[in-house]
Structure formats: structure tokens, C-alpha cells
Design a protein around this motif. Structure first.
Motif, PDB file in Angstrom:
ATOM      1  N   ALA A  71      17.589  48.328  11.842  1.00  0.00           N
ATOM      2  CA  ALA A  71      17.492  49.641  10.005  1.00  0.00           C
ATOM      3  C   ALA A  71      17.316  49.153   8.384  1.00  0.00           C
ATOM      4  O   ALA A  71      16.536  49.132   7.895  1.00  0.00           O
ATOM      5  CB  ALA A  71      18.614  51.070  10.377  1.00  0.00           C
ATOM      6  N   PHE A  72      18.892  47.783   8.674  1.00  0.00           N
ATOM      7  CA  PHE A  72      18.976  47.068   7.805  1.00  0.00           C
ATOM      8  C   PHE A  72      17.513  46.316   7.419  1.00  0.00           C
ATOM      9  O   PHE A  72      16.787  46.130   5.785  1.00  0.00           O
ATOM     10  CB  PHE A  72      19.288  46.067   7.571  1.00  0.00           C
ATOM     11  N   LEU A  73      16.669  45.468   7.816  1.00  0.00           N
ATOM     12  CA  LEU A  73      15.689  44.777   7.704  1.00  0.00           C
ATOM     13  C   LEU A  73      14.148  45.881   7.299  1.00  0.00           C
ATOM     14  O   LEU A  73      13.230  45.240   6.669  1.00  0.00           O
ATOM     15  CB  LEU A  73      15.623  43.695   8.356  1.00  0.00           C
ATOM     16  N   ASP A  94       8.534  37.002  17.727  1.00  0.00           N
ATOM     17  CA  ASP A  94      10.074  36.132  18.598  1.00  0.00           C
ATOM     18  C   ASP A  94      11.630  37.301  18.704  1.00  0.00           C
ATOM     19  O   ASP A  94      12.006  37.754  20.110  1.00  0.00           O
ATOM     20  CB  ASP A  94      10.551  35.651  17.840  1.00  0.00           C
ATOM     21  N   HIS A  95      11.122  38.134  18.053  1.00  0.00           N
ATOM     22  CA  HIS A  95      12.589  39.266  18.096  1.00  0.00           C
ATOM     23  C   HIS A  95      12.156  41.066  17.988  1.00  0.00           C
ATOM     24  O   HIS A  95      13.762  41.550  18.158  1.00  0.00           O
ATOM     25  CB  HIS A  95      13.773  39.053  17.260  1.00  0.00           C
ATOM     26  N   GLY A  96      11.072  41.124  17.448  1.00  0.00           N
ATOM     27  CA  GLY A  96      11.011  42.922  17.134  1.00  0.00           C
ATOM     28  C   GLY A  96      11.585  43.208  15.988  1.00  0.00           C
ATOM     29  O   GLY A  96      11.566  44.661  15.958  1.00  0.00           O
ATOM     30  N   LEU A  97      12.190  42.233  15.237  1.00  0.00           N
ATOM     31  CA  LEU A  97      12.785  42.358  13.714  1.00  0.00           C
ATOM     32  C   LEU A  97      12.141  42.554  12.841  1.00  0.00           C
ATOM     33  O   LEU A  97      11.103  41.890  12.426  1.00  0.00           O
ATOM     34  CB  LEU A  97      14.124  41.286  13.855  1.00  0.00           C
ATOM     35  N   PHE A  98      11.725  43.795  12.578  1.00  0.00           N
ATOM     36  CA  PHE A  98      10.217  44.532  11.139  1.00  0.00           C
ATOM     37  C   PHE A  98      10.797  43.986  10.300  1.00  0.00           C
ATOM     38  O   PHE A  98      12.317  44.662   9.418  1.00  0.00           O
ATOM     39  CB  PHE A  98       9.699  45.450  11.246  1.00  0.00           C
TER      40      PHE A  98
END
Length: 122
Positions: A71-73, A94-98
Motif C-alpha cells: 500500500a505504501f509503495l 521480482d517481488h510484485g511490488l508496484f
């Protein structure tokens, strides 16, 4: 620890009604390939800084990425300043961090440098 960092940042900025002006420094690191033919390994370390507060999140050694970090990113009201245009793409792949609102410092530096050189020449 990541959830505490995010909670503190959001609390401080919401309390001061500055969440829409939140600037976050972002960088990632990865281990070097073992040999020249190996693909570039996935991101191993996520570095986030807001003011004097920093979080080093070891992606390489975690089995779980907190929803609060996603949520933060992914917060579209924040501006995430980063050193490389590939960092946001690599985090997602790599990590699914949008990363919702990335701003590339390299491009900004080129624009500022060009404006300065134009000012000096004329």
C-alpha cells in the motif's frame, strides 16, 4: 519493522496534513551474479527513506511482504524518488511490488544540467 516504519511515516504526515507532499527516497540492491552467464538476480534489498527515517527491507531473506508495504509503495499521492528508472520495474517483476508514482532522479538531473548550461550560454 516495515509496518512500524510505514505507520510512523503515515501518522506524521497525515497528522500534519502533508501526505500529498510525501517524498520518498527509493533504491534497491541485488547480489552480483555468480558467473557472467547468470541472469541478474532478483532485488535483494529495498531501501526507503523519508526525511531522516530509513527502512532497509531484506527482500532476499523474507517469505512475506507486508500488505502495508504494498500500500505504501502503491500510494498514488506519494512521490518516490529513485536513482534508476529500472528500480520500480524490477521491484514489480521480482517481488510484485508496484510503485505508483516513481520519479527518476537521473532524468531530473539531466534537465537541471541542461537548464543551467542554457543559462550560462546566453
Amino acid at each position: 519493522m516495515a509496518e512500524l516504519f510505514i505507520t510512523i511515516i503515515f501518522f506524521l504526515h497525515i497528522h500534519q496534513r502533508r501526505l500529498h507532499k510525501l517524498l520518498i527516497g527509493l533504491d534497491i540492491e541485488w547480489r552480483a551474479p555468480n558467473n557472467p552467464t547468470e541472469e541478474i538476480p532478483s532485488a535483494a534489498l529495498l531501501q526507503l527513506c523519508v526525511g531522516r527515517r530509513c527502512l532497509l527491507f531484506q527482500l532476499l531473506h523474507t517469505d512475506y511482504i507486508p500488505n502495508s508495504l504494498h500500500a505504501f509503495l502503491g500510494n498514488p499521492t506519494s512521490r518516490l524518488w529513485k536513482a534508476s528508472s529500472q528500480d520500480a520495474e524490477k521491484l514489480c517483476k521480482d517481488h510484485g511490488l508496484f510503485v505508483a508514482n516513481p520519479m527518476d532522479l537521473n532524468r531530473l538531473a539531466l534537465v537541471v544540467q541542461k537548464l543551467r548550461s542554457m543559462g550560462e550560454s546566453g
